[in-house]
Design a protein around this motif. Structure first.
Motif, PDB file in Angstrom:
ATOM      1  N   ILE A   1       0.728  -1.107  -0.242  1.00  0.00           N
ATOM      2  CA  ILE A   1       0.089   0.056  -0.089  1.00  0.00           C
ATOM      3  C   ILE A   1       0.741   1.338  -0.002  1.00  0.00           C
ATOM      4  O   ILE A   1       0.592   2.023  -0.627  1.00  0.00           O
ATOM      5  CB  ILE A   1      -1.107  -0.064   1.259  1.00  0.00           C
ATOM      6  N   ALA A   2       1.834   1.371   0.881  1.00  0.00           N
ATOM      7  CA  ALA A   2       2.940   2.555   0.891  1.00  0.00           C
ATOM      8  C   ALA A   2       3.526   2.678  -0.628  1.00  0.00           C
ATOM      9  O   ALA A   2       3.640   3.718  -0.796  1.00  0.00           O
ATOM     10  CB  ALA A   2       3.787   2.290   2.156  1.00  0.00           C
ATOM     11  N   HIS A   3       3.822   1.762  -1.293  1.00  0.00           N
ATOM     12  CA  HIS A   3       4.511   1.541  -2.564  1.00  0.00           C
ATOM     13  C   HIS A   3       3.552   2.266  -3.461  1.00  0.00           C
ATOM     14  O   HIS A   3       3.909   3.181  -4.376  1.00  0.00           O
ATOM     15  CB  HIS A   3       4.652   0.130  -2.960  1.00  0.00           C
ATOM     16  N   SER A   4       2.300   1.918  -3.480  1.00  0.00           N
ATOM     17  CA  SER A   4       1.203   2.520  -4.355  1.00  0.00           C
ATOM     18  C   SER A   4       1.140   4.121  -4.135  1.00  0.00           C
ATOM     19  O   SER A   4       1.054   4.885  -5.121  1.00  0.00           O
ATOM     20  CB  SER A   4      -0.003   2.020  -4.013  1.00  0.00           C
ATOM     21  N   ARG A   5       0.935   4.614  -2.872  1.00  0.00           N
ATOM     22  CA  ARG A   5       0.934   5.888  -2.748  1.00  0.00           C
ATOM     23  C   ARG A   5       2.402   6.663  -2.870  1.00  0.00           C
ATOM     24  O   ARG A   5       1.947   7.853  -3.732  1.00  0.00           O
ATOM     25  CB  ARG A   5       0.746   6.338  -1.128  1.00  0.00           C
ATOM     26  N   LEU A   6       3.214   6.372  -2.956  1.00  0.00           N
ATOM     27  CA  LEU A   6       4.656   6.839  -3.244  1.00  0.00           C
ATOM     28  C   LEU A   6       4.695   6.804  -4.617  1.00  0.00           C
ATOM     29  O   LEU A   6       5.134   7.904  -5.280  1.00  0.00           O
ATOM     30  CB  LEU A   6       5.808   5.881  -2.990  1.00  0.00           C
ATOM     31  N   THR A   7       4.227   5.915  -5.448  1.00  0.00           N
ATOM     32  CA  THR A   7       3.986   5.888  -7.104  1.00  0.00           C
ATOM     33  C   THR A   7       3.198   7.286  -7.615  1.00  0.00           C
ATOM     34  O   THR A   7       3.856   7.960  -8.520  1.00  0.00           O
ATOM     35  CB  THR A   7       3.555   4.595  -7.545  1.00  0.00           C
ATOM     36  N   ALA A   8       2.047   7.501  -6.884  1.00  0.00           N
ATOM     37  CA  ALA A   8       1.267   8.931  -7.324  1.00  0.00           C
ATOM     38  C   ALA A   8       1.997   9.943  -7.134  1.00  0.00           C
ATOM     39  O   ALA A   8       1.941  10.973  -7.981  1.00  0.00           O
ATOM     40  CB  ALA A   8      -0.139   8.509  -6.527  1.00  0.00           C
ATOM     41  N   ALA A   9       2.591  10.172  -5.905  1.00  0.00           N
ATOM     42  CA  ALA A   9       3.140  11.384  -5.652  1.00  0.00           C
ATOM     43  C   ALA A   9       4.586  11.590  -6.392  1.00  0.00           C
ATOM     44  O   ALA A   9       4.646  12.884  -6.851  1.00  0.00           O
ATOM     45  CB  ALA A   9       3.885  11.296  -4.132  1.00  0.00           C
ATOM     46  N   GLU A  10       5.170  10.371  -6.915  1.00  0.00           N
ATOM     47  CA  GLU A  10       6.184  10.559  -7.783  1.00  0.00           C
ATOM     48  C   GLU A  10       5.750  11.112  -9.194  1.00  0.00           C
ATOM     49  O   GLU A  10       6.595  11.829  -9.848  1.00  0.00           O
ATOM     50  CB  GLU A  10       7.162   9.360  -7.961  1.00  0.00           C
ATOM     51  N   SER A  11       4.657  10.818  -9.671  1.00  0.00           N
ATOM     52  CA  SER A  11       3.980  11.167 -11.084  1.00  0.00           C
ATOM     53  C   SER A  11       3.749  12.514 -10.878  1.00  0.00           C
ATOM     54  O   SER A  11       4.281  13.297 -11.813  1.00  0.00           O
ATOM     55  CB  SER A  11       2.991  10.414 -11.287  1.00  0.00           C
ATOM     56  N   ALA A  12       3.236  12.935  -9.861  1.00  0.00           N
ATOM     57  CA  ALA A  12       2.935  14.490  -9.802  1.00  0.00           C
ATOM     58  C   ALA A  12       4.202  15.216  -9.647  1.00  0.00           C
ATOM     59  O   ALA A  12       4.323  16.313 -10.258  1.00  0.00           O
ATOM     60  CB  ALA A  12       1.912  14.844  -8.454  1.00  0.00           C
ATOM     61  N   GLN A  13       5.204  14.726  -8.915  1.00  0.00           N
ATOM     62  CA  GLN A  13       6.407  15.449  -8.919  1.00  0.00           C
ATOM     63  C   GLN A  13       7.260  15.531 -10.536  1.00  0.00           C
ATOM     64  O   GLN A  13       7.922  16.541 -10.593  1.00  0.00           O
ATOM     65  CB  GLN A  13       7.392  14.889  -7.994  1.00  0.00           C
ATOM     66  N   ALA A  14       7.031  14.607 -11.232  1.00  0.00           N
ATOM     67  CA  ALA A  14       7.336  14.465 -12.418  1.00  0.00           C
ATOM     68  C   ALA A  14       6.903  15.633 -13.473  1.00  0.00           C
ATOM     69  O   ALA A  14       7.615  16.401 -14.057  1.00  0.00           O
ATOM     70  CB  ALA A  14       7.440  12.987 -12.972  1.00  0.00           C
ATOM     71  N   ALA A  15       5.717  15.707 -13.193  1.00  0.00           N
ATOM     72  CA  ALA A  15       5.276  16.774 -13.990  1.00  0.00           C
ATOM     73  C   ALA A  15       5.387  18.053 -13.810  1.00  0.00           C
ATOM     74  O   ALA A  15       5.642  18.949 -14.614  1.00  0.00           O
ATOM     75  CB  ALA A  15       3.492  16.620 -13.918  1.00  0.00           C
ATOM     76  N   ALA A  16       5.631  18.404 -12.377  1.00  0.00           N
ATOM     77  CA  ALA A  16       6.040  19.674 -12.041  1.00  0.00           C
ATOM     78  C   ALA A  16       7.527  19.985 -12.253  1.00  0.00           C
ATOM     79  O   ALA A  16       7.791  20.985 -12.862  1.00  0.00           O
ATOM     80  CB  ALA A  16       5.871  19.769 -10.440  1.00  0.00           C
ATOM     81  N   GLU A  17       8.235  19.128 -12.276  1.00  0.00           N
ATOM     82  CA  GLU A  17       9.622  19.050 -12.869  1.00  0.00           C
ATOM     83  C   GLU A  17       9.969  19.516 -14.216  1.00  0.00           C
ATOM     84  O   GLU A  17      10.692  20.196 -14.713  1.00  0.00           O
ATOM     85  CB  GLU A  17      10.594  17.771 -12.292  1.00  0.00           C
ATOM     86  N   ARG A  18       8.887  18.842 -14.826  1.00  0.00           N
ATOM     87  CA  ARG A  18       8.972  19.085 -16.465  1.00  0.00           C
ATOM     88  C   ARG A  18       8.510  20.436 -16.630  1.00  0.00           C
ATOM     89  O   ARG A  18       9.170  21.112 -17.557  1.00  0.00           O
ATOM     90  CB  ARG A  18       8.225  18.070 -17.266  1.00  0.00           C
ATOM     91  N   THR A  19       7.430  20.799 -16.106  1.00  0.00           N
ATOM     92  CA  THR A  19       7.090  22.386 -16.131  1.00  0.00           C
ATOM     93  C   THR A  19       8.330  23.237 -15.802  1.00  0.00           C
ATOM     94  O   THR A  19       8.756  24.300 -16.553  1.00  0.00           O
ATOM     95  CB  THR A  19       6.087  22.773 -15.166  1.00  0.00           C
TER      96      THR A  19
END
Length: 997
Positions: free
Chosen positions: A262-280
């Motif tokens: 379960i903790a792995h799944s939450r971390l994956t979602a947060a990492e996707s949002a962080q990737a979008a912000a870093e691309r911007t």
């Protein structure tokens, strides 16, 4: 270890100071220490041991401090032992003084001085002694470490006591074990037995503690899992504890892994949002970079426009230099032609200076023609030169033929003269060989009889001499007895007279008013008076001294009579009852026949050598005669051919020489003339050629400058640039062009131009969004890490618990194995058939080595009869593996060592002692033992066995050893020349050294 010197003072029976020079005794390799019983032979060995270890061997070490002091020593003389020796390559001096009671310096009574020790080492470079230590403990440790042996081992290895080894030879297994245990220090194997027993107890404790450790790991897993795990109800030691713990751990690990997913799944979602912000953020940063790049390129273009005039001037200078480079080869060619022409003129002048004046005005062609004419004449002389060399060879060869002819004539005459008497020479030499061969056979037969006859004659002469000496010494002994009795009677008479007149001596010491030493009265009414024949203390002491001297002379005569009688018995046994004159006549006749046969036989080898040389000379002279005849025949025709060829050559050479002394001299004149003319012609042609090339170079230079656009060659030379200036100018032009191209490229980039047309980038807003997304990722990662740590902790503790479970079975196996080893080493295991402890097994191996080493010498001592063997049979209920038997080669049977006779027991125990010395020496690390002492037992040997034993002892010198024999046997004093005699007397013993000069 080699002993050099021993100094003894007030030690044992030695009242004064005595010295032993072991260097002088060791020179012979074998020396004898002898003296009467009780004189102090063993005390010399005790002094060596005391100097090294601070104690004496065996039972004599009890109460050493006082018992070591000599009763004969003066009260003020301190007991001291000083030993100088070399060990481990170091020369040391050890001095020891035991404790002693000395008289007080003030007042009466005595006081106790402590024991003292000194250790010094000799410095060979400085040639001085330097102090090392005065501590008893430090000296003891240093000497023990250098020798590699304890005192007990030293006494068994260096001071070989035969009585101990005779007892060892007949001892039971227990007694042998005690002696070998001391010598080889086998307590470490007993320690192995002890360690095995301790290891058995330790492994038993580890198995018992296994369940307790497993339950402790279960408590730790419960703390890590929280409510996800329940502990089993089983107690430590119960069979189901391990299974219950491992099952509960498996359930806890499964629950922890679900939480980790379960903790792995939450971390994956947060990492996707962080990737979008870093691309911007990356897009905004790229736009800001392009806008800044366009502005910088525009500023650089404006600056280059201001500096364009300097660039055009540099281009024009570079273009003029490139044109001048076309003229550079012509300039270089002209300079080279000018230098070459100058060198050719100098060479031409030098070559013409060597020619005669007749060729001064000749040109190159004239000089060349003159050189050709001289060369042609020289070529005509080549054949004449070869002829001249050949003539010299002919003369030498003709002289050689004459010498050979004279030599061959001498060879023929000498060979003929020698070969005439060859048969007579050969027959005479063969007769000498036959006679010498017969004499050699006679000498060999007589030599076998000669040595026994010599020994019997010497023994008979010694017998006769000793018989006369016995009577003489017996007479002297009777006289000494009478003198001793008379001296004693005189002393007793004098003593009695003095006692009778002692009152007069006491009265002479009386004084008025002082008490009497006898009655204590202060009144002395009638003191005694000395009569005319009064005897005082000095007279009594002189009588006592005379008696003691007479008694010492009596003891000396008794000792001499015993020695002579022992030697007389030995000589009589060897010589028999045959008169000495008859033995002498027989030996003289045998010696005469042997000498004559030996002289006749000595001619055998010279006669054979002379015959061999004569045969070789016969063959050599025959061959020389044949070769000389062949050479003489071949020389006749050769001589005629040489004479004809010589006459023809002499006629030709007279014509070719002309006015010169020889053809060679004429050829040398022509060779020099040809060489000079040729060099001058070459130099003249070279000068003409270089002048023409210089004109051509001037024309080409002017033409090249005109075509390059220069008015004069000088202008072209000035336009040239050197390498450094050319590189610097080119670098400036290249830098300008590179900068201009880079600016144009940046301004022409489409993305840079598009970015310049867009609004300015908002970098701060994009960075805030990326930071917020990163924080959400960190929070999710922390939760994931906590779940992962829980899983890792449970995995680690589960692995540890599983390891504890796996270790329990090997621990039980190890306990069984260690228990078996402990019982086997202790001799209680059923697998140990002979019930031997580990220490006994090691001692049996050592005894086997000792028996093998002893048998090598025992075979020689017993003339190949006896061999010692080791036996590992059990002796009743005692030890096993420490048996010792002797194999009799005469019967082929093995029997107990107790069946040996007295003499056999002695040399068997001596061989055993030497074998044990070798093994203990090797065990001690290969310490070199250069000095050994062997104590008593030689009196039980017959003459042949004594010779064998002495040969074995003498062979110890092969290992660089010197051997001291302590013995009463009189025969040894004749066989061993180097002797140390201990002489006893009423005032103490003394040492005398003989046969060492």
């Amino acid at each position: 270890m080699r002993l050099h010197r021993l100094d003894i003072t007030a030690f044992g029976p030695f009242g004064g100071s005595q010295s032993v020079d072991f260097d002088a005794l060791s020179t012979a390799g074998l020396f004898l220490l002898h003296g009467p019983t009780g004189a102090g032979k063993t005390s010399v060995l005790d002094a060596v041991c005391y100097a090294l270890y601070g104690s004496v061997p065996g039972a004599r070490q009890s109460g050493q401090g006082m018992t070591l002091r000599s009763d004969h020593a003066a009260a003020a003389t301190r007991t001291e032992v000083r030993l100088e020796l070399t060990v481990a390559g170091r020369r040391l001096e050890i001095t020891r003084q035991p404790p002693w009671e000395r008289p007080k310096k003030r007042g009466s009574g005595s006081t106790l001085d402590k024991a003292q020790s000194w250790l010094r080492e000799y410095d060979a470079q400085a040639r001085t002694w330097k102090d090392l230590s005065r501590s008893h403990q430090e000296i003891g440790e240093e000497i023990t470490q250098l020798l590699g042996m304890s005192r007990e081992q030293f006494c068994q290895v260096v001071l070989l006591p035969q009585g101990d080894f005779a007892r060892f030879l007949r001892a039971d297994a227990e007694a042998r074990g005690r002696l070998l245990g001391r010598l080889f220090d086998t307590h470490r194997f007993a320690e192995v037995e002890k360690r095995l027993a301790e290891r058995r107890r330790a492994t038993e404790t580890q198995v018992r503690d296994g369940d307790t450790e497993l339950l402790a790991d279960a408590h730790r897993m419960q703390q890590a899992a929280g409510d996800a795990m329940r502990l089993p109800d089983a107690a430590p030691g119960e069979p189901g504890l391990a299974d219950a713990v491992m099952s509960a751990a498996a359930i806890a690990r499964s629950t922890a892994r679900e939480q980790l997913t379960i903790a792995h799944s939450r971390l994956t979602a947060a990492e996707s949002a962080q990737a979008a912000a870093e691309r911007t953020l990356a897009d905004v940063r790229e736009l800001a970079r392009l806008q800044q790049r366009f502005a910088q390129a525009r500023d650089r273009a404006a600056l280059m426009a201001e500096r364009s005039d300097g660039y055009r001037q540099a281009q024009a200078r570079m273009e003029r230099a490139r044109k001048a480079e076309a003229v550079a080869p012509a300039l270089e060619l002209r300079e080279a032609a000018d230098a070459e022409h100058g060198r050719a003129d100098v060479a031409q002048a030098r070559a013409r200076a060597l020619l005669p004046e007749t060729f001064a005005g000749a040109g190159a062609a004239g000089l060349a023609a003159a050189a050709r004419r001289a060369a042609e004449e020289l070529g005509g002389l080549e054949s004449a030169r070869r002829g001249e060399q050949r003539l010299a060879e002919l003369v030498a060869e003709r002289a050689g033929l004459d010498r050979q002819e004279r030599a061959d004539e001498d060879v023929l005459q000498e060979a003929e003269a020698w070969l005439v008497g060859w048969e007579t020479i050969r027959a005479g030499l063969q007769s000498r060989i036959d006679s010498a061969q017969e004499a050699a056979t006679r000498a060999e037969q007589l030599g076998v009889q000669r040595e026994p006859a010599q020994k019997r004659l010497n023994a008979a002469r010694m017998r006769d001499q000793l018989a006369g000496d016995t009577d003489t010494i017996a007479d002297r002994l009777r006289v000494a007895q009478e003198e001793a009795l008379a001296a004693k009677a005189h002393w007793l008479d004098v003593k009695e007279q003095r006692l009778n007149g002692i009152a007069a001596e006491l009265a002479a010491q009386l004084a008025d008013g002082e008490p009497c030493a006898v009655c204590g009265s202060a009144d002395h009414p009638a003191p005694a008076r000395k009569d005319a024949g009064h005897v005082d203390r000095e007279a009594e002491e002189r009588a006592l001294a005379a008696y003691q001297q007479a008694d010492e002379r009596l003891v000396e005569q008794e000792r001499r009579l015993g020695t002579v009688r022992e030697a007389l018995a030995a000589a009589t046994a060897e010589a028999g009852d045959t008169p000495t004159g008859q033995l002498a006549s027989t030996f003289e006749e045998l010696e005469r026949l042997y000498a004559q046969a030996h002289r006749d036989a000595s001619d055998l080898h010279p006669a054979r050598e002379e015959l061999r040389r004569a045969e070789a000379e016969h063959e050599q002279r025959t061959t020389a005669r044949q070769q000389a005849e062949v050479r003489a025949a071949s020389r006749v025709g050769h001589r005629e051919r040489l004479d004809q060829e010589r006459a023809l050559l002499e006629a030709e050479l007279t014509q070719a020489r002309g006015p010169a002394d020889s053809v060679t001299a004429r050829a040398a004149q022509l060779e020099r003339q040809t060489a000079l003319l040729t060099d001058a012609a070459d130099a003249a042609r070279a000068a003409e050629d270089t002048a023409q090339r210089l004109k051509d170079a001037d024309a080409r230079l002017a033409d090249a400058a005109f075509r390059a656009g220069f008015d004069t060659p000088q202008a072209a030379a000035e336009a040239l640039l050197d390498d450094a200036a050319h590189r610097e100018l080119q670098r400036r032009l290249d830098a300008w062009q590179s900068e201009e191209a880079a600016v144009r490229a940046v301004l022409a980039e489409p993305e840079t131009a598009d970015a310049a047309r867009q609004p300015s980038a908002d970098l701060a807003s994009a960075e805030r969004g990326a930071a917020s997304a990163a924080q959400r990722v960190r929070d999710a990662a922390s939760a994931r890490d906590a779940a992962a740590r829980r899983c890792a902790d449970l995995d680690r503790l589960s692995t540890r618990a599983a390891g504890s479970v796996r270790r329990l079975a090997p621990l039980r196996e190890e306990y069984d194995r260690v228990a078996r080893l402990a019982s086997l080493a202790a001799g209680t295991s059923a697998d140990n058939e002979r019930k031997m402890r580990l220490e006994s097994y090691v001692l049996a191996a050592r005894l086997e080595q000792v028996a093998a080493a002893a048998s090598v010498r025992l075979l020689r001592m017993s003339s190949g009869r006896y061999t010692l063997v080791h036996s590992d049979d059990r002796a009743g209920r005692g030890r096993s593996g420490l048996g010792l038997h002797v194999v009799d080669a005469w019967t082929g049977r093995e029997r107990d060592t107790a069946t040996l006779s007295g003499g056999e027991t002695f040399f068997a125990s001596l061989a055993l002692a030497l074998g044990l010395a070798d093994v203990v020496t090797d065990e001690a690390g290969g310490v070199r033992l250069d000095t050994l002492f062997i104590d008593e037992g030689f009196g039980s040997l017959d003459d042949q066995t004594l010779d064998e034993v002495l040969d074995v002892l003498d062979s110890l010198r092969e290992r660089d050893r010197s051997v001291g024999i302590v013995s009463h046997v009189a025969d040894l004093r004749r066989r061993i020349h180097a002797q140390l005699e201990v002489v006893k007397g009423r005032a103490g013993s003394a040492l005398r050294q003989r046969g060492t000069e």
